[in-house]
Design a protein around this motif. Structure first.
Motif, short mmCIF file in Angstrom:
data_model
loop_
_atom_site.label_atom_id
_atom_site.label_comp_id
_atom_site.label_asym_id
_atom_site.label_seq_id
_atom_site.Cartn_x
_atom_site.Cartn_y
_atom_site.Cartn_z
N LYS A 12 0.80 -1.22 0.00
CA LYS A 12 0.00 0.00 0.00
C LYS A 12 0.84 1.27 0.00
N MET A 13 2.17 1.14 -0.01
CA MET A 13 3.01 2.33 -0.02
C MET A 13 2.97 2.97 -1.41
N VAL A 14 2.87 4.30 -1.43
CA VAL A 14 2.83 5.04 -2.68
C VAL A 14 4.09 5.89 -2.79
N LEU A 15 4.83 5.69 -3.88
CA LEU A 15 6.03 6.47 -4.17
C LEU A 15 5.98 6.94 -5.63
N ALA A 16 6.25 8.19 -5.85
CA ALA A 16 6.28 8.76 -7.20
C ALA A 16 5.00 8.44 -7.97
N GLY A 17 3.88 8.43 -7.27
CA GLY A 17 2.60 8.17 -7.92
C GLY A 17 2.31 6.71 -8.17
N HIS A 18 3.20 5.81 -7.78
CA HIS A 18 3.02 4.38 -7.98
C HIS A 18 2.72 3.71 -6.63
N ARG A 19 1.76 2.82 -6.66
CA ARG A 19 1.53 1.95 -5.50
C ARG A 19 2.45 0.75 -5.66
N ILE A 20 3.44 0.64 -4.80
CA ILE A 20 4.50 -0.34 -5.01
C ILE A 20 4.25 -1.62 -4.23
N SER A 21 4.84 -2.71 -4.72
CA SER A 21 4.68 -4.02 -4.08
C SER A 21 6.02 -4.74 -4.06
N LEU A 22 6.38 -5.29 -2.90
CA LEU A 22 7.61 -6.06 -2.78
C LEU A 22 7.55 -7.34 -3.62
N ALA A 23 6.35 -7.79 -3.91
CA ALA A 23 6.20 -9.00 -4.73
C ALA A 23 6.72 -8.78 -6.15
N ASP A 24 6.88 -7.51 -6.55
CA ASP A 24 7.41 -7.22 -7.89
C ASP A 24 8.92 -7.38 -7.96
N ILE A 25 9.56 -7.59 -6.81
CA ILE A 25 11.02 -7.74 -6.78
C ILE A 25 11.35 -9.21 -7.00
N ASN A 26 11.82 -9.55 -8.18
CA ASN A 26 12.02 -10.95 -8.56
C ASN A 26 13.49 -11.36 -8.65
N ILE A 27 14.37 -10.54 -8.14
CA ILE A 27 15.80 -10.87 -8.18
C ILE A 27 16.17 -11.71 -6.96
N PRO A 28 17.31 -12.41 -6.99
CA PRO A 28 17.76 -13.18 -5.81
C PRO A 28 18.05 -12.24 -4.64
N ILE A 29 17.66 -12.69 -3.45
CA ILE A 29 17.83 -11.86 -2.24
C ILE A 29 18.50 -12.68 -1.15
N TYR A 30 19.46 -12.06 -0.46
CA TYR A 30 20.12 -12.63 0.71
C TYR A 30 19.68 -11.79 1.90
N SER A 31 18.91 -12.37 2.80
CA SER A 31 18.34 -11.63 3.93
C SER A 31 19.00 -12.11 5.22
N LEU A 32 19.79 -11.24 5.83
CA LEU A 32 20.50 -11.57 7.06
C LEU A 32 19.79 -10.96 8.26
N ALA A 33 19.47 -11.79 9.24
CA ALA A 33 18.93 -11.31 10.51
C ALA A 33 19.93 -11.63 11.62
N ALA A 34 19.76 -11.01 12.78
CA ALA A 34 20.62 -11.27 13.93
C ALA A 34 19.75 -11.76 15.08
N LYS A 35 20.19 -12.83 15.72
CA LYS A 35 19.35 -13.54 16.69
C LYS A 35 18.97 -12.67 17.88
N GLU A 36 19.86 -11.79 18.33
CA GLU A 36 19.61 -10.98 19.52
C GLU A 36 19.35 -9.52 19.18
N ASP A 37 18.86 -9.27 17.99
CA ASP A 37 18.65 -7.91 17.50
C ASP A 37 17.46 -7.26 18.21
#
Length: 610
Positions: free
Chosen positions: A477-502
């Motif tokens: 539902k976020m709107v940027l530059a007149g576009h309603r954007i969706s993370l589902a449109d990001i189709n590239i490989p992603i490396y997501s790092l989390a930290a256990k005690e963050d």
């Protein structure tokens, strides 16, 4: 009857000595107390002066107001029913009675077991007199029991919504941490003995430091967590060789010099958070992620954000994307001739990068071919303790303060982050600096932590409302530059790092957010917290990390089936990124006559202080 003490006059081994608590030179002690009071007056003047001149207004976005309102709801629940209040008091007094009974038995020479003991990780009660001295042991147990009881009251309070309960727990914990007997001279055996031994000179030094820190904070306390005199940017911090090759009103782009005979064809652009300065990624050479990346054969570019002032008041997220991330991509493409680029985003820099990638997908910009996120949230449903500061009333008050100045003072954000771990990041330094009168040690990470940046009003308002308050990014539902954007449109490989005690980007929140992207996501969980979990060089052989299947379902289920690996995750990421494009080319050296070069790294913007 024989004297139980040895000929030296000291108590037998294992028994506390009263000599350590007796003032040996009353006149010197009284003189130092007078000097301390004089210094305290100077500290008070340093605090009052900017308020008398109208330079400070503590009424705007004052967190104390919200704390009182939140805890009033708690009090109302327990005091509105006499039976409920009596039951709560009875639980507390029964614990007190058990502690008192043990103290009486101990004075009679009996051996007793403590009613409650500190957590083994709690560093506050390490002095032996907390256990051996009956008075201090009594104080310690009363404090621990009362703190546990207070948190239990919050848990047992009915009718609180989740946000109010989160805030109540947070505020009660702040009060508990502040009220610790370790924070006061007369109730801390170590402080008491040091004060007596120095005839109160430690208090004089402490008040001098307090005055200096209030002056440095221009009327607010700028708590010293490290010896700032030791560090110099470009000399012993942020020393990786490179050049500023582009600059606009919002960002500098730094290109780092290659160190290998060949480099990967795809260059690497790093988007750090704008809440702090980028050099957390380039601390001392042995801790520098940037230096390590260069040594692995990457052509590294980094965005160094400006420390905004009133001129940047209207710079919102679209501006940070256009003038930061896309400005960086344009610079990388111009400098290397490559359109296929790998990108890294850290913390809120990763949140911005994810929104930028979603916008770029809508606009047909496909230059980023892989994205790596360090401790990055895109789903803020369970965003942890920082949500304490986010509701409509608090944001409105904060916006009023920000838009009157054009920015949020960096000390406000620094204080909020420190409060997340006040028992580690506030009170130990209050005690060390202002009561023991000792300078903190030189520690690069804490020096960086205190090097706060301002936040532009429009940018921070957009972030708080769209992410923390309304969670628009993950919901499409976020709107940027007149576009309603969706993370589902990001189709590239992603490396997501989390930290256990963050505490800032909790691992479960990062895990949930990793499920929002449209492409293949590799979720990795590092040991330790928001900084140490990321800045973990392989040669240190510290902590561990976990790898497993897709980020699906619940984090605990994922972790139960994940594989644990000792040490740093950095080599694992390197293997992952090589699998996305291992072709190598000749290095992109920066020539001495390069017309793009504006400055040596670390550049000008990183030196702009609050």
């Amino acid at each position: 009857m024989s004297d139980p003490r040895d000929p030296s006059g000291k108590n037998p081994p294992g028994e506390p000595s009263l000599d350590d608590y007796l003032i040996k030179d009353p006149s010197s002690f009284a003189l130092n107390l007078a000097r301390m009071i004089e210094q305290a007056g100077k500290a008070a003047s340093a605090w009052i002066e900017p308020r008398e001149k109208g330079l400070k207004n503590d009424l705007l976005a004052d967190p104390m107001t919200d704390m009182v309102k939140t805890l009033s709801k708690l009090s109302e629940y327990w005091l509105s029913d006499p039976v409920r209040a009596l039951e709560a008091q009875t639980r507390l007094f029964s614990s007190f009675l058990a502690i008192w009974t043990n103290s009486i038995r101990r004075m009679a020479g009996e051996t007793t077991e403590a009613v409650v003991t500190p957590d083994p990780k709690d560093k506050r009660f390490q002095d032996e007199d907390w256990t051996k001295n009956a008075f201090f042991d009594f104080l310690k147990q009363v404090y621990l029991v009362t703190g546990k009881w207070a948190l239990d009251l919050v848990e047992r309070t009915e009718g609180l919504d989740d946000h109010s309960r989160l805030k109540a727990t947070f505020y009660v914990r702040q009060i508990i941490n502040a009220a610790s007997p370790t924070n006061f001279i007369l109730t801390n055996p170590e402080l008491f003995k040091e004060t007596v031994a120095s005839n109160g000179l430690n208090l004089v030094y402490g008040m001098q430091m307090l005055t200096e820190d209030i002056i440095a904070g221009k009327g607010d306390l700028r708590l010293r967590q490290a010896d700032h005199s030791y560090f110099r940017l470009g000399e012993n911090l942020a020393t990786t060789p490179g050049k500023v090759v582009a600059r606009n009103d919002l960002a500098e782009i730094i290109q780092y010099a290659p160190t290998t005979e060949k480099v990967f064809e795809r260059p690497l652009l790093i988007c750090p958070p704008w809440i702090n300065k980028y050099y957390i990624l380039d601390l001392s050479p042995e801790k520098s992620l940037i230096r390590w990346l260069v040594d692995q054969g990457h052509t590294v570019f980094v965005i160094s954000w400006v420390n905004p002032d009133a001129r940047h008041a209207d710079k919102d997220w679209e501006a940070y994307i256009r003038e930061g991330i896309q400005f960086g991509l344009d610079t990388v493409e111009r400098r290397t001739g490559e359109r296929k680029i790998n990108a890294i985003g850290y913390c809120v820099g990763g949140t911005l990068l994810s929104a930028a990638l979603a916008l770029m997908a809508r606009e047909g910009d496909d230059r980023v071919k892989s994205a790596t996120f360090f401790t990055t949230q895109v789903d803020f449903e369970d965003a942890g303790d920082l949500k304490v500061f986010v509701d409509e009333e608090q944001i409105s008050a904060l916006e009023k303060a920000m838009f009157s100045e054009g920015y949020l003072d960096g000390m406000k954000m620094l204080t909020a982050f420190n409060m997340l771990r006040s028992s580690d990041l506030i009170w130990p330094y209050v005690v060390n600096n202002y009561m023991r009168g000792k300078d903190p040690l030189p520690f690069d990470l804490l020096y960086w932590n205190a090097d706060a940046t301002r936040l532009s009003a429009a940018n921070h308002s957009f972030y708080l409302r769209n992410c923390y308050l309304e969670n628009r990014l993950s919901r499409g539902k976020m709107v940027l530059a007149g576009h309603r954007i969706s993370l589902a449109d990001i189709n590239i490989p992603i490396y997501s790092l989390a930290a256990k005690e963050d505490h800032i980007a909790p691992a479960p929140s990062v895990f949930t957010g990793s499920q929002c992207f449209g492409g293949d996501v590799t979720y990795v969980l590092a040991g330790s917290g928001h900084i140490a979990g990321v800045i973990n060089p392989p040669q240190k052989r510290k902590y561990q990390y976990w790898t497993g299947g897709k980020a699906e379902g619940d984090l605990q289920d994922w972790l139960n089936n994940a594989q644990e690996h000792p040490g740093s995750w950095w080599p694992h990421w390197q293997e992952w990124i090589e699998n996305k494009g291992a072709k190598k080319v000749f290095p992109r050296h920066i020539q001495s006559n390069d017309s793009d070069v504006l400055d040596d790294a670390p550049g000008f913007y990183v030196r702009l202080h609050t």
